[in-house]
Design an enzyme around this catalytic site. Structure first.
Site, PDB file in Angstrom:
ATOM      1  N   ARG A 124       1.064  -0.962  -0.159  1.00  0.00           N
ATOM      2  CA  ARG A 124       0.167   0.281  -0.021  1.00  0.00           C
ATOM      3  C   ARG A 124       1.085   1.143   0.218  1.00  0.00           C
ATOM      4  O   ARG A 124       0.553   2.262   0.352  1.00  0.00           O
ATOM      5  CB  ARG A 124      -1.085   0.077   1.350  1.00  0.00           C
ATOM      6  N   LYS A 146       3.712  11.120 -11.989  1.00  0.00           N
ATOM      7  CA  LYS A 146       2.581  10.051 -12.821  1.00  0.00           C
ATOM      8  C   LYS A 146       3.227   9.658 -11.971  1.00  0.00           C
ATOM      9  O   LYS A 146       4.777   9.328 -12.902  1.00  0.00           O
ATOM     10  CB  LYS A 146       2.596  11.608 -13.573  1.00  0.00           C
ATOM     11  N   GLU A 188      10.330  17.531 -24.838  1.00  0.00           N
ATOM     12  CA  GLU A 188      10.048  18.004 -23.218  1.00  0.00           C
ATOM     13  C   GLU A 188       9.987  19.263 -23.462  1.00  0.00           C
ATOM     14  O   GLU A 188       9.426  20.629 -22.943  1.00  0.00           O
ATOM     15  CB  GLU A 188      10.134  16.918 -22.983  1.00  0.00           C
ATOM     16  N   LYS A 230       7.858  23.025 -13.727  1.00  0.00           N
ATOM     17  CA  LYS A 230       7.117  21.629 -13.399  1.00  0.00           C
ATOM     18  C   LYS A 230       6.923  21.595 -11.970  1.00  0.00           C
ATOM     19  O   LYS A 230       5.614  21.266 -11.594  1.00  0.00           O
ATOM     20  CB  LYS A 230       7.867  20.429 -13.956  1.00  0.00           C
ATOM     21  N   GLU A 240      -3.654  16.639 -11.405  1.00  0.00           N
ATOM     22  CA  GLU A 240      -4.170  17.185 -13.005  1.00  0.00           C
ATOM     23  C   GLU A 240      -5.138  17.491 -12.809  1.00  0.00           C
ATOM     24  O   GLU A 240      -6.428  17.473 -14.109  1.00  0.00           O
ATOM     25  CB  GLU A 240      -3.462  15.960 -13.954  1.00  0.00           C
ATOM     26  N   ARG A 244      -2.331  21.633 -14.418  1.00  0.00           N
ATOM     27  CA  ARG A 244      -1.083  20.988 -15.051  1.00  0.00           C
ATOM     28  C   ARG A 244      -1.677  20.501 -16.559  1.00  0.00           C
ATOM     29  O   ARG A 244      -0.470  19.512 -16.856  1.00  0.00           O
ATOM     30  CB  ARG A 244      -1.174  19.962 -13.998  1.00  0.00           C
ATOM     31  N   ASN A 248       0.179  18.771 -21.071  1.00  0.00           N
ATOM     32  CA  ASN A 248      -0.137  17.901 -21.923  1.00  0.00           C
ATOM     33  C   ASN A 248       0.039  17.972 -23.501  1.00  0.00           C
ATOM     34  O   ASN A 248      -0.459  17.838 -24.486  1.00  0.00           O
ATOM     35  CB  ASN A 248      -1.314  17.061 -21.622  1.00  0.00           C
ATOM     36  N   HIS A 251       0.585  15.324 -26.647  1.00  0.00           N
ATOM     37  CA  HIS A 251       1.106  14.341 -26.146  1.00  0.00           C
ATOM     38  C   HIS A 251      -1.062  13.563 -26.142  1.00  0.00           C
ATOM     39  O   HIS A 251      -0.942  12.701 -27.001  1.00  0.00           O
ATOM     40  CB  HIS A 251       0.438  14.507 -24.597  1.00  0.00           C
ATOM     41  N   HIS A 255       0.744  10.781 -28.490  1.00  0.00           N
ATOM     42  CA  HIS A 255       0.213   9.156 -27.849  1.00  0.00           C
ATOM     43  C   HIS A 255      -0.397   8.651 -28.655  1.00  0.00           C
ATOM     44  O   HIS A 255      -0.849   7.079 -28.997  1.00  0.00           O
ATOM     45  CB  HIS A 255      -0.701   9.491 -26.120  1.00  0.00           C
ATOM     46  N   HIS A 268       9.398   8.803 -27.503  1.00  0.00           N
ATOM     47  CA  HIS A 268       8.088   9.153 -26.826  1.00  0.00           C
ATOM     48  C   HIS A 268       8.297  11.053 -27.452  1.00  0.00           C
ATOM     49  O   HIS A 268       7.311  11.733 -27.742  1.00  0.00           O
ATOM     50  CB  HIS A 268       8.227   9.647 -25.651  1.00  0.00           C
TER      51      HIS A 268
END
Length: 364
Positions: A124, A146, A188, A230, A240, A244, A248, A251, A255, A268
């Site tokens: 956990r 993330k 990026e 960031k 997000e 935030r 993206n 993206h 993606h 990427h």
């Protein structure tokens, strides 16, 4: 003499953590905060880095009095899966790691995401430290908590928000990178400049060749700038819920390229670069982005060596099903991050699908 050049902090109350940026710092004693002598830890890396960097890090962890085990995964985006995460969990259980263990991610975005996700669910939740070794992970993926794995139907669809205990950025790690990985990471960096900072974009235009030659001063400034931007965003919007999501940019399209092409066939950053062009073209077609700004974005990506067109064998229509599975989709509406000018971006929804399709076609 090796020294820590910069120390930034991601401010999240009791979960705040430092980002340390420097040259040769993974060879320093006591760099692996919050670990202390006698602590238990598991180093997670991949087969490529096991040959390049692992022994140095392992040596210094042992020297610092850490009880350290290791797990070595396959290298590549196609291995960012639940199966590989299970390899980490199995190693932790086999070596009897308890709730007070710390996972250490030594690698790029794939290793960082896998390790962070494993840390978030093992018993956990246990601590983890990021040691990003690629430009892409140093400027973006290692900061912000993330964590995720990919699914056949979509990228980063299974994951959690789980902040690291510290991020250790050793600029010297970039010397181990293949050149195309370095170029990929720059997508990026350019993304940050387009969203937030026109003067940073101008600086990149003037210094791109110097950065790609791994000039220490230039690359360090680059990494620090992106981490500052960031860190500030995460402090304001960790999960997000609103701005935030600006990170993206490119993206949603990118993606789609990665999933369609098969994970690992497009790096990427390469996919994000083509995606940024598509987002910029969408904005231009909507009358938001001026032609000159669009040209500047295109030119900087091109000079960096990044693709400005999507895959030839991918039709514009085939992007849409992937884009509809994007995590930003709400009530069946595609939401896109679009640049309004260099240094300013916003999130848009209810965009005519024909405009999105036209922008994709123009970027093929």
């Amino acid at each position: 003499m090796n020294k820590i050049v910069e120390k930034l902090t991601v401010i999240l109350g009791k979960r705040s953590y430092p980002i340390k940026i420097g040259s040769g710092i993974i060879k320093e004693d006591n760099i692996f905060w919050p670990l202390k002598p006698g602590d238990q830890a598991m180093l997670v890396t991949n087969k490529t880095l096991a040959n390049l960097l692992k022994d140095k890090v392992f040596y210094h962890l042992r020297k610092s009095g850490i009880k350290i085990d290791q797990v070595i995964l396959s290298d590549g985006e196609q291995y960012k899966t639940l199966n590989e995460m299970e390899v980490i969990i199995s190693a932790l259980l086999e070596k009897k790691h308890t709730r007070d263990t710390t996972l250490i991610a030594l690698g790029g975005g794939v290793i960082g995401d896998l390790t962070g996700f494993a840390a978030s669910v093992y018993q956990r939740g246990v601590r983890f430290i990021q040691i990003p070794t690629t430009l892409l992970s140093q400027v973006d993926a290692s900061v912000g908590g993330k964590t995720s794995v990919n699914h056949l139907f979509g990228k980063n669809m299974i994951g959690s928000f789980w902040q690291p205990s510290s991020v250790i950025i050793d600029v010297d790690c970039l010397k181990t990178l293949p050149y195309n990985q370095l170029v990929s990471g720059m997508a990026e960096v350019i993304k940050y400049a387009i969203i937030f900072d026109e003067s940073f974009f101008s600086w990149l235009e003037e210094n791109i060749e110097t950065i790609l030659s791994l000039d220490y001063k230039a690359i360090s400034y680059c990494i620090k700038k992106c981490c500052e931007l960031k860190a500030k965003l995460i402090s304001l919007d960790e999960r997000e819920k609103n701005f935030r999501a600006l990170l993206n940019l490119g993206h949603t399209y990118g993606h789609a390229i990665e999933v369609h092409a098969g994970y690992g066939n497009w790096l990427h950053g390469e996919a994000i670069s083509a995606g940024i062009v598509m987002a910029a073209r969408t904005s231009e077609l909507l009358g938001n982005l001026e032609k000159n700004d669009f040209k500047r974005i295109l030119m900087l990506l091109k000079r960096t060596g990044l693709p400005i067109k999507g895959p030839k064998n991918m039709s514009a229509a085939s992007y849409i099903p992937y884009m509809m599975r994007d995590k930003k989709v709400i009530s069946g509406e595609i939401r896109l991050v679009l640049p309004l000018s260099i240094g300013k971006a916003e999130i848009y929804s209810n965009i005519d699908k024909n405009i999105i399709l036209s922008a994709i076609k123009d970027s093929q």
